[in-house]
Write an enzyme that holds these catalytic residues in place. Structure first.
Site, short mmCIF file in Angstrom:
data_model
loop_
_atom_site.label_atom_id
_atom_site.label_comp_id
_atom_site.label_asym_id
_atom_site.label_seq_id
_atom_site.Cartn_x
_atom_site.Cartn_y
_atom_site.Cartn_z
N SER A 297 1.54 -1.44 0.41
CA SER A 297 0.05 0.01 0.20
C SER A 297 0.62 0.81 -0.18
CB SER A 297 -1.35 0.27 1.07
OG SER A 297 -1.64 0.98 1.31
N ARG B 226 -25.49 -6.57 -43.98
CA ARG B 226 -24.34 -5.91 -42.85
C ARG B 226 -25.23 -5.13 -42.30
NH1 ARG B 226 -21.03 -6.06 -45.96
NH2 ARG B 226 -19.75 -7.77 -46.04
#
Length: 385
Positions: free
Chosen positions: A270, A309
């Site tokens: 940390s 498409r």
């Protein structure tokens, strides 16, 4: 050359996901174009003739900036890619991209990338499963207080809990093993009409598709699937399944670390609290498990295709598809590391009386999970013999 957009700054396991990166997708697109030219040579009967060279391309020589600019202009990268490949082909430029459409190349390339990514993920899952099977056996009698809805529940064993993880990983392996990776080749509107016309052969679409599949190591689906996104959904679902399994185990590992039951042998610290050793693998697994559903939603929404498409659905699919592959590879790799990196602490059975544990029931869970895992390994060996 433009700087890469994503090089891992906010993707802690990003290096593992490289098989789904832009360079790999580009290489796959080039491989599809190369294989298509070879399939045409076979169809024409010109393969191997004196003076007839097989077309090969250099993906590394592709101008990325020019390709990106072309993609912005056309909405797909293939037009700009074909221009550069034809330049590489020189006098054989006419042999490049014959009869194909952009979707043939993009879909086939992403299927290639999917195959390679999920093969890598599978290897990592298999390693995780082997480790979990061993740990389940070794800890089958180690007392553990199970929790339900976050609260203490009944005594069990660590082995039974690990066996539940093993079951989930084997299930994910089974899903990945059932996947099919089909080539895409249908031409402009999926009928293959241009192939038949150019070859002056009615069977050209079928013959070219089979030849392309064989050269790429993909399956021949016997059809074009331009607007049937079933193959994509299957790949996306399997990728999300890998992430979900990793995320579920990651959640358990994070909670076990919080409770001081299972800790990583290695891990992060940390910036504000140097005494901490955060369970980084558990955090990354959980994060990926949370990211996957949104991407999967996009892929499923895009499957509502239209016409020959669609305008937008197909385009929306690309990054979500690739993102799921990346997460699957990352999650499988991190999971394999996480389960091998575990340390069982002295507090694992704290507050549990040994005689309160139904060992017979816990051992049955372990034995069943390990037997299922061993059967999967044996089946896999038989398939690959």
């Amino acid at each position: 050359m433009a700087e890469p957009f994503d090089w891992g700054l906010l993707e802690p396991a990003g290096a593992v996901g490289v098989p789904a990166g832009d360079d790999r997708v580009l290489a796959a697109m080039v491989a599809v174009e190369e294989a298509l030219a070879g399939a045409w040579d076979e169809l024409d009967g010109t393969a191997g003739r004196p003076g007839r060279r097989a077309l090969t391309f250099d993906a590394g020589a592709i101008d990325r900036d020019r390709l990106a600019a072309g993609a912005r202009k056309a909405g797909v990268p293939i037009i700009a890619l074909v221009e550069q490949l034809r330049e590489q082909a020189g006098e054989d430029a006419g042999r490049v991209h014959r009869g194909a459409t952009s979707q043939d190349i993009v879909d086939s390339a992403l299927v290639l990338v999917s195959r390679d990514c999920l093969s890598r993920a599978r290897d990592a899952l298999a390693a995780a499963a082997a480790e979990l099977a061993d740990r389940a056996i070794r800890s089958r009698a180690t007392p553990l207080l199970a929790r339900t809805l976050t609260q203490p529940a009944e005594p069990t064993t660590l082995g039974a809990s690990v066996a539940s993880w093993l079951d989930a990983v084997v299930s994910a392996l089974e899903v990945v093993d059932r996947l099919d990776f089909p080539v895409q080749l249908g031409g402009a509107v999926g009928t293959g009409a241009a192939f038949a016309r150019l070859a002056d052969r009615d069977d050209a679409p079928q013959t070219l598709r089979a030849g392309l599949a064989a050269r790429l190591g993909l399956t021949d689906p016997g059809r074009a699937w331009h607007t049937d996104r079933g193959p994509v959904l299957a790949i996306a679902d399997a990728s999300a399944r890998v992430a979900a399994v990793g995320g579920r185990i990651g959640r358990d590992l994070g909670l076990a670390a919080r409770d001081g039951v299972l800790l990583p042998a290695t891990g992060g610290g940390s910036s504000a609290m140097p005494h901490k050793q955060n369970p980084v693998d558990a955090v990354l697994l959980t994060a990926n498990g949370l990211r996957a559903p949104g991407l999967l939603t996009t892929v499923h929404a895009a499957a509502l295709s239209s016409d020959a498409r669609p305008a937008g659905e197909w385009h929306a699919e690309w990054q979500a598809w690739r993102g799921l592959l990346r997460i699957a590879v990352e999650s499988a790799d991190v999971l394999a590391h996480a389960v091998a990196d575990l340390v069982v602490t002295d507090g694992v059975g704290h507050g549990v009386q040994a005689d309160a544990v139904d060992l017979a029931a816990a051992w049955a869970v372990v034995d069943a999970a390990v037997a299922r895992y061993q059967a999967h390994v044996a089946s896999d060996r038989e398939v690959n013999r």
